[in-house]
Structure formats: structure tokens, C-alpha cells
Motif scaffolding. Structure first.
Motif, short mmCIF file in Angstrom:
data_model
loop_
_atom_site.label_atom_id
_atom_site.label_comp_id
_atom_site.label_asym_id
_atom_site.label_seq_id
_atom_site.Cartn_x
_atom_site.Cartn_y
_atom_site.Cartn_z
N SER A 77 -1.89 14.48 3.91
CA SER A 77 -0.50 13.31 2.88
C SER A 77 -0.08 13.84 4.53
O SER A 77 1.40 12.77 4.55
CB SER A 77 -0.67 13.79 1.57
OG SER A 77 -0.23 14.91 1.63
N LEU B 253 -0.68 12.95 7.75
CA LEU B 253 -0.78 11.17 7.54
C LEU B 253 0.88 10.40 7.97
O LEU B 253 0.87 9.54 8.51
CB LEU B 253 -1.46 10.44 6.88
CG LEU B 253 -3.08 11.00 6.57
CD1 LEU B 253 -3.72 10.33 5.30
CD2 LEU B 253 -3.62 9.78 7.98
N SER C 273 -2.64 5.74 12.03
CA SER C 273 -2.16 6.10 10.25
C SER C 273 -2.15 4.89 9.91
O SER C 273 -2.70 5.41 8.97
CB SER C 273 -1.89 7.38 11.38
OG SER C 273 -0.34 6.69 11.62
N ILE D 200 -3.93 4.30 6.35
CA ILE D 200 -2.75 4.29 5.40
C ILE D 200 -3.68 2.50 4.18
O ILE D 200 -3.71 3.04 3.05
CB ILE D 200 -1.64 5.06 5.55
CG1 ILE D 200 -1.79 5.88 5.33
CG2 ILE D 200 -1.30 4.38 4.21
CD1 ILE D 200 0.07 6.67 6.27
N CYS E 263 -3.70 8.94 1.35
CA CYS E 263 -2.69 8.04 1.83
C CYS E 263 -1.43 7.71 0.70
O CYS E 263 -0.50 7.45 1.34
CB CYS E 263 -4.14 6.85 1.88
SG CYS E 263 -5.28 7.25 3.10
#
Length: 366
Positions: free
Chosen positions: A178, A181, A196, A200, A245
């Protein structure tokens, strides 16, 4: 209340008038006929609920009968189903003679969580060592094959230990993901930012059940055998991606609150990108998004029950097996109450720990 003295430039703070308990009750609960009737009706309703639940759960219940025959004819709860079937609920398909390993593994995770609450260990290196060692010991106890322990394949794992294992694995894999991302979505490189963002948004648009089904049943057809791994590993990896995500968006929200001047001031001090990110941006982002992050942990623990759909016996599926016999079938409510209590203990502990972290991180930032 604030009073300004017009003759002298002085502000006098007056404390609000105190109200006694009896006065508060009269003002808020019995202020008029409608308020009084509503209060009496509400208190009567809650008193009836407490009496009915208390009579069912405690007064007229049976606790330690080894068979269901001891519960026949009673008007209360038959907690004997928990007494007789607790091993199935807590350990699922795990071999009976090896239940001590599963219980010890859960105890190790509880110890690791306790150590993680000690502020002296709140550094990346120390927490990584504590959780790394705890994860290795947990897996070694559950899997076996070392120190003379017999091997128990993952398809025989079940009950509370499997739920804890999935939750901890998802969090340990998903949290670093996380962060990556969140930073990638804030990147100045258009390719990194776009990729990204697509990942997501795509993962968040899919239900968790569809992702787990794909990991358990579809991915093996798309990968060579040496890359497939076992089903539990694939499910955990997919679950961790789903978690990462959602958590990335929480972290990104915390990063956006930080004033841009702080990053510019760090640049003026000669700090590079990674120094600014690790020492200034991420700590504040975690503090800003802590309530949302804790909420995501809570949701993840509850979502572990979804794995029963793809063929694993977590604590909820094991509970269903506990009353799946004709003998104990009428007492499913007691089993679900017991499982609900287990979930409540874990989730309430997570919530209270989140409150504790909020108070610790709020120091100096009021």
C-alpha cells in the motif's frame, strides 16, 4: 463563557455552570410529558431485552453437558455445544493430536501483537524483526517439517488459527504494498502514476469474492505449475493486493493533507526524495489517515470469513461444521454467538489499539 472588561483590556474566562446528575436527568429525560413517556417506554423496552437475553443466556441455560440430550426440554441456551465442539470451532480440520501446535501458534501472534504495542519497539527495524520472527515461528508450528514436527499441509489448516494466519499475512504483505502504491500514485513520472492509478481503480472496482475466486481457480490455468504455489498462498496474495489498493488510498489521503511547504523546506535542507518521504511525509500521512487505516484493518479481519467460499475452513466455516450433525443442529444460535464473540474480541482490541495510537500520535499536534 467569555466576558470582556471594557475598562481594562482583559478577558475573563468563566466556567460553564455545573449541573448535578439529578438536574441533567430531569432536563434531558423528563422534561415534559412527551419526554417522560418516551424515557419510561425506552427504559422498559431495554429492561425487557436485558431480562429476556439474560434468562436465555445464563439463568435457563446448560453449560457442560457432553451430549445434546442434556439440553432437551430447556428454555435457555445450550452452551454445551461449545463445550463439546470447541475443538472443531477453534481448529477446524487440523489433526486432533496436533491441536497444541495450532493453539501455540495463535499464542505467538498474540505475543507479537503485545510486543508491537510497546513504544520502545516502534522502529522499522525492531518491528520488522518482531513480526518476521513471529511469522516464521507461527508458520513453522502450523506447517511442521522442522524440529521433529509432522508436516500438516495448508489444506488441513482451519479454525481460528487459519483466520489469524490469513489476516496477519494479508497485513504484512499488503501494508508495504500500500505504501508503494500510494507513493507511485503521487509520483511525478506519468507512466508510474498512470499504471498505479489503473491498478488501484481496477482492483477496487472488483468484489473481493471475484478476486479470490480468480486466484483460487483461474490463475492455475494461466501459470506454469512451478509458479502456481498452493491455493492458500494464491488466495493470500490476491487478498493482500485487494487490501493494499484500499489502504493505499487511505495513505494517499493522509499525504494530501500535508502542506506543500514542508516538502519544500526539507528540500532546502538538502534532503533527498527518500529521506523526505521516510522522515517527513509518511509519518505525518500515517497520523493523518490513522482512523481510516484502522478501519481497513477491521474490515480485513471480518472479510477473512469470505475464504470459506473458496474451500477453506476458517473459524466461521468450522463453526458451521460444529453444528452440522443431527445431534447439535438445533443449537446453531449458540455457536454463532460464540463466533461473534471471538470476532468482537479481535475487532474491539484493534479499535482500542487504534484509539491508543491516535492519542500517542496526537501529542504535540493539538
Amino acid at each position: 463563557m467569555t466576558i470582556i472588561n471594557l475598562q481594562t483590556p482583559q478577558v475573563v474566562e468563566l466556567a460553564p455552570p455545573s449541573v448535578s446528575l439529578a438536574g441533567w436527568i430531569r432536563i434531558n429525560l423528563f422534561n415534559g410529558v412527551l419526554s417522560t413517556v418516551t424515557t419510561i417506554a425506552g427504559l422498559s423496552f431495554f429492561a425487557w431485552i436485558i431480562y429476556a437475553v439474560g434468562s436465555w443466556a445464563f439463568v435457563n441455560s446448560v453449560w457442560t453437558s457432553p451430549t445434546a440430550e442434556g439440553c432437551q426440554g430447556i428454555t435457555g441456551a445450550c452452551w454445551s455445544v461449545i463445550y463439546a465442539r470447541s475443538r472443531i470451532i477453534l481448529f477446524g480440520l487440523y489433526p486432533y493430536e496436533e491441536h497444541w501446535r495450532s493453539a501455540t501458534a495463535c499464542g505467538v501472534i498474540v505475543l507479537v501483537v503485545f510486543l508491537s504495542c510497546i513504544p520502545a519497539l516502534w522502529t522499522l527495524l525492531r518491528l520488522s524483526l518482531v513480526w518476521g520472527i513471529g511469522a516464521i515461528v507461527f508458520y513453522g508450528l502450523m506447517r511442521g517439517g522442522v524440529l521433529g514436527l509432522s508436516v500438516v499441509p495448508t489444506d488441513r489448516w482451519g479454525g481460528l488459527s487459519l483466520t489469524v494466519y490469513i489476516f496477519v499475512s494479508v497485513c504484512l504483505i499488503g501494508m508495504p504494498g500500500s505504501i508503494v502504491l500510494a507513493l507511485a500514485r503521487q509520483s511525478r513520472l506519468p507512466v508510474v502514476r498512470k499504471m498505479s492509478t489503473i491498478l488501484i481503480d481496477w482492483i477496487r472496482a472488483l468484489p473481493l469474492l471475484a478476486i479470490l475466486f480468480s486466484a483460487a481457480l483461474i490463475i492455475p490455468f494461466a501459470l506454469p505449475e512451478w509458479l502456481q504455489g498452493d491455493k492458500l498462498t494464491r488466495v493470500i496474495a490476491a487478498f493482500a493486493l485487494f487490501f493494499a489498493c484500499y489502504q493505499a488510498e487511505n495513505i494517499r489521503a493522509g499525504m494530501q493533507i500535508i502542506p506543500a511547504g514542508q516538502d519544500e523546506a526539507a528540500k532546502s535542507l538538502g534532503l533527498n526524495y527518500w529521506q523526505r518521504t521516510s522522515r517527513i511525509i509518511l509519518p505525518q500521512a500515517f497520523r493523518n489517515s490513522l482512523p481510516a487505516m484502522i478501519n481497513q484493518f477491521v474490515m480485513t479481519f471480518k472479510d477473512t470469513s469470505v475464504i470459506t467460499i473458496v474451500g477453506f475452513f476458517d473459524v466461521l466455516a468450522s463453526a458451521q461444521a460444529a453444528f452440522g450433525t443431527a445431534e447439535w443442529a438445533p443449537y446453531y444460535i449458540e455457536v454463532y454467538v460464540f463466533v461473534g464473540f471471538i470476532y468482537f474480541v479481535f475487532i474491539f482490541s484493534l479499535s482500542r489499539y487504534g484509539v491508543y495510537l491516535e492519542k500517542r500520535m496526537r501529542v504535540g499536534h493539538e
